[in-house]
Design an enzyme around this catalytic site. Structure first.
Site, PDB file in Angstrom:
ATOM      1  N   ASP A  28       6.915  36.478  -7.902  1.00 56.27           N
ATOM      2  CA  ASP A  28       6.827  37.291  -6.699  1.00 56.27           C
ATOM      3  C   ASP A  28       5.481  36.980  -6.059  1.00 56.27           C
ATOM      4  O   ASP A  28       4.472  36.835  -6.750  1.00 56.27           O
ATOM      5  CB  ASP A  28       6.961  38.779  -7.015  1.00 56.27           C
ATOM      6  CG  ASP A  28       7.364  39.559  -5.761  1.00 56.27           C
ATOM      7  OD1 ASP A  28       8.185  39.052  -4.980  1.00 56.27           O
ATOM      8  OD2 ASP A  28       6.865  40.677  -5.552  1.00 56.27           O
ATOM      9  N   THR A  29       5.511  36.834  -4.743  1.00 54.62           N
ATOM     10  CA  THR A  29       4.314  36.402  -4.016  1.00 54.62           C
ATOM     11  C   THR A  29       3.999  37.386  -2.900  1.00 54.62           C
ATOM     12  O   THR A  29       4.908  37.906  -2.262  1.00 54.62           O
ATOM     13  CB  THR A  29       4.559  34.995  -3.421  1.00 54.62           C
ATOM     14  OG1 THR A  29       4.722  34.084  -4.499  1.00 54.62           O
ATOM     15  CG2 THR A  29       3.382  34.539  -2.563  1.00 54.62           C
TER      16      THR A  29
ATOM     17  N   GLY B 284       7.976  30.700   5.077  1.00 55.88           N
ATOM     18  CA  GLY B 284       7.291  31.998   5.117  1.00 55.88           C
ATOM     19  C   GLY B 284       6.101  31.990   6.061  1.00 55.88           C
ATOM     20  O   GLY B 284       6.190  31.565   7.209  1.00 55.88           O
ATOM     21  N   TYR B 285       4.962  32.417   5.546  1.00 54.47           N
ATOM     22  CA  TYR B 285       3.746  32.548   6.355  1.00 54.47           C
ATOM     23  C   TYR B 285       2.938  31.248   6.434  1.00 54.47           C
ATOM     24  O   TYR B 285       1.814  31.247   6.947  1.00 54.47           O
ATOM     25  CB  TYR B 285       2.849  33.640   5.755  1.00 54.47           C
ATOM     26  CG  TYR B 285       3.432  35.039   5.783  1.00 54.47           C
ATOM     27  CD1 TYR B 285       3.206  35.888   6.874  1.00 54.47           C
ATOM     28  CD2 TYR B 285       4.183  35.537   4.725  1.00 54.47           C
ATOM     29  CE1 TYR B 285       3.719  37.180   6.904  1.00 54.47           C
ATOM     30  CE2 TYR B 285       4.714  36.827   4.738  1.00 54.47           C
ATOM     31  CZ  TYR B 285       4.468  37.650   5.832  1.00 54.47           C
ATOM     32  OH  TYR B 285       4.975  38.918   5.860  1.00 54.47           O
ATOM     33  N   ASP B 286       3.465  30.141   5.910  1.00 54.53           N
ATOM     34  CA  ASP B 286       2.703  28.878   5.857  1.00 54.53           C
ATOM     35  C   ASP B 286       2.059  28.457   7.191  1.00 54.53           C
ATOM     36  O   ASP B 286       0.910  27.998   7.194  1.00 54.53           O
ATOM     37  CB  ASP B 286       3.581  27.729   5.332  1.00 54.53           C
ATOM     38  CG  ASP B 286       3.704  27.751   3.820  1.00 54.53           C
ATOM     39  OD1 ASP B 286       2.954  28.512   3.169  1.00 54.53           O
ATOM     40  OD2 ASP B 286       4.551  27.010   3.285  1.00 54.53           O
TER      41      ASP B 286
ATOM     42  N   HIS C 131      -1.277  29.067  -4.570  1.00 58.82           N
ATOM     43  CA  HIS C 131      -1.048  30.189  -5.459  1.00 58.82           C
ATOM     44  C   HIS C 131       0.087  29.896  -6.449  1.00 58.82           C
ATOM     45  O   HIS C 131      -0.080  30.020  -7.648  1.00 58.82           O
ATOM     46  CB  HIS C 131      -0.701  31.413  -4.593  1.00 58.82           C
ATOM     47  CG  HIS C 131       0.243  31.078  -3.461  1.00 58.82           C
ATOM     48  ND1 HIS C 131      -0.102  30.219  -2.451  1.00 58.82           N
ATOM     49  CD2 HIS C 131       1.538  31.417  -3.217  1.00 58.82           C
ATOM     50  CE1 HIS C 131       0.926  30.057  -1.626  1.00 58.82           C
ATOM     51  NE2 HIS C 131       1.934  30.779  -2.072  1.00 58.82           N
TER      52      HIS C 131
HETATM   53  P1  IMP Z   1       8.844  36.457  -2.446  1.00 58.42           P
HETATM   54  O1  IMP Z   1       7.987  35.989  -3.543  1.00 58.42           O
HETATM   55  O2  IMP Z   1       9.996  35.526  -2.229  1.00 58.42           O
HETATM   56  O3  IMP Z   1       9.255  37.892  -2.574  1.00 58.42           O
HETATM   57  O4  IMP Z   1       7.983  36.305  -1.129  1.00 58.42           O
HETATM   58  C1  IMP Z   1       7.469  37.372  -0.384  1.00 58.42           C
HETATM   59  C2  IMP Z   1       7.142  36.912   1.022  1.00 58.42           C
HETATM   60  O5  IMP Z   1       6.077  35.992   1.007  1.00 58.42           O
HETATM   61  C3  IMP Z   1       8.279  36.230   1.776  1.00 58.42           C
HETATM   62  O6  IMP Z   1       8.200  36.614   3.124  1.00 58.42           O
HETATM   63  C4  IMP Z   1       7.991  34.768   1.636  1.00 58.42           C
HETATM   64  O7  IMP Z   1       8.491  34.025   2.714  1.00 58.42           O
HETATM   65  C5  IMP Z   1       6.479  34.774   1.602  1.00 58.42           C
HETATM   66  N1  IMP Z   1       5.988  33.671   0.779  1.00 58.42           N
HETATM   67  C6  IMP Z   1       6.175  33.497  -0.556  1.00 58.42           C
HETATM   68  N2  IMP Z   1       5.591  32.354  -0.960  1.00 58.42           N
HETATM   69  C7  IMP Z   1       5.039  31.806   0.153  1.00 58.42           C
HETATM   70  C8  IMP Z   1       4.316  30.602   0.378  1.00 58.42           C
HETATM   71  O8  IMP Z   1       4.068  29.795  -0.520  1.00 58.42           O
HETATM   72  N3  IMP Z   1       3.911  30.387   1.626  1.00 58.42           N
HETATM   73  C9  IMP Z   1       4.166  31.242   2.670  1.00 58.42           C
HETATM   74  N4  IMP Z   1       4.846  32.364   2.521  1.00 58.42           N
HETATM   75  C10 IMP Z   1       5.280  32.650   1.259  1.00 58.42           C
END
Ligand code: IMP
Length: 190
Positions: A68-69, A149-151, A176
């Site tokens: 989870d990120t 995502g937020y890249d 990360h």
């Molecule tokens: P999850 O880990 O898939 O729940 O990610 C949570 C949010 O962070 C989502 O909106 C993803 O698109 C965004 N996210 C996760 N990993 C990355 C990344 O490596 N780069 C940019 N956005 C990320």
């Protein structure tokens, strides 16, 4: 060794596949026939990672890992953090999420932020947790088309390009998720 990566995000699979040694066969959720949306209702990144990994272990019986990120922005008191996916609403739309971040920050000079990934690995009945952090800053406009995502609005420390302007291998080297996965692989191969 077969290991399930508990995600339906093909971008994440691509990133992690490039990091895993050959003798570990990475299976996606689709590979094990899991197509449902796994609940992520914990208030922390590690809680959500454990929840996803436990779900797969209990329902499908595989040893697995889940990540989870969250994007943590200093001037927004750590938001969106654990709510990064749904920051602008339930549709989990990356464009709307980035718009909201840029709008909330406005012309705030403090653009400091970090991505944090927590991985929960379930192996032989035990749960192990690995964390990776990438510090950087939020741009004032989108730049680049790679990644997800937020890249396009995140510039990692020491670089003048956003994650969306870097190659997959460069992002993996400094990201990360790359760092958390490296710790997990170290543990699996030692
Ligand atoms: P999850 O880990 O898939 O729940 O990610 C949570 C949010 O962070 C989502 O909106 C993803 O698109 C965004 N996210 C996760 N990993 C990355 C990344 O490596 N780069 C940019 N956005 C990320």
């Amino acid at each position: 060794m077969k290991l399930v990566f508990a995600t339906n995000n093909t971008n994440k699979i691509k990133e992690v596949q490039a990091l895993v040694p050959k003798h570990i066969e990475l299976l996606s959720l689709a590979d094990i026939g899991c197509t449902e949306d796994i609940p992520e209702t914990a208030p922390t990144l590690s809680g959500n990672a454990k929840q996803k990994a436990n779900y797969v272990k209990e329902k499908y019986g595989y040893d697995c890992f889940a990540d989870d990120t969250g994007l943590e922005i200093e001037a927004l008191q750590g938001a969106p953090g654990v709510y990064s996916a749904r920051y602008a609403g339930a549709s989990k739309d990356p464009d709307a999420n980035m718009n909201k971040v840029l709008h909330e920050l406005g012309d705030t000079p403090n653009r400091n932020a970090q991505f944090k990934t927590v991985i929960a690995l379930i192996l032989d009945g035990n749960t192990h947790v690995f964390t990776g952090i990438c510090k950087g800053t939020i741009t004032t406009a989108r730049q680049g088309i790679e990644g997800f995502g937020y890249d396009p609005i995140f510039t990692p420390e020491g670089y003048s390009k956003t994650f969306a302007e870097l190659t997959l291998s460069k992002k993996n080297e400094i990201s990360h998720r790359g760092k958390a996965v490296a710790l997990c692989i170290d543990f699996l191969t030692r």
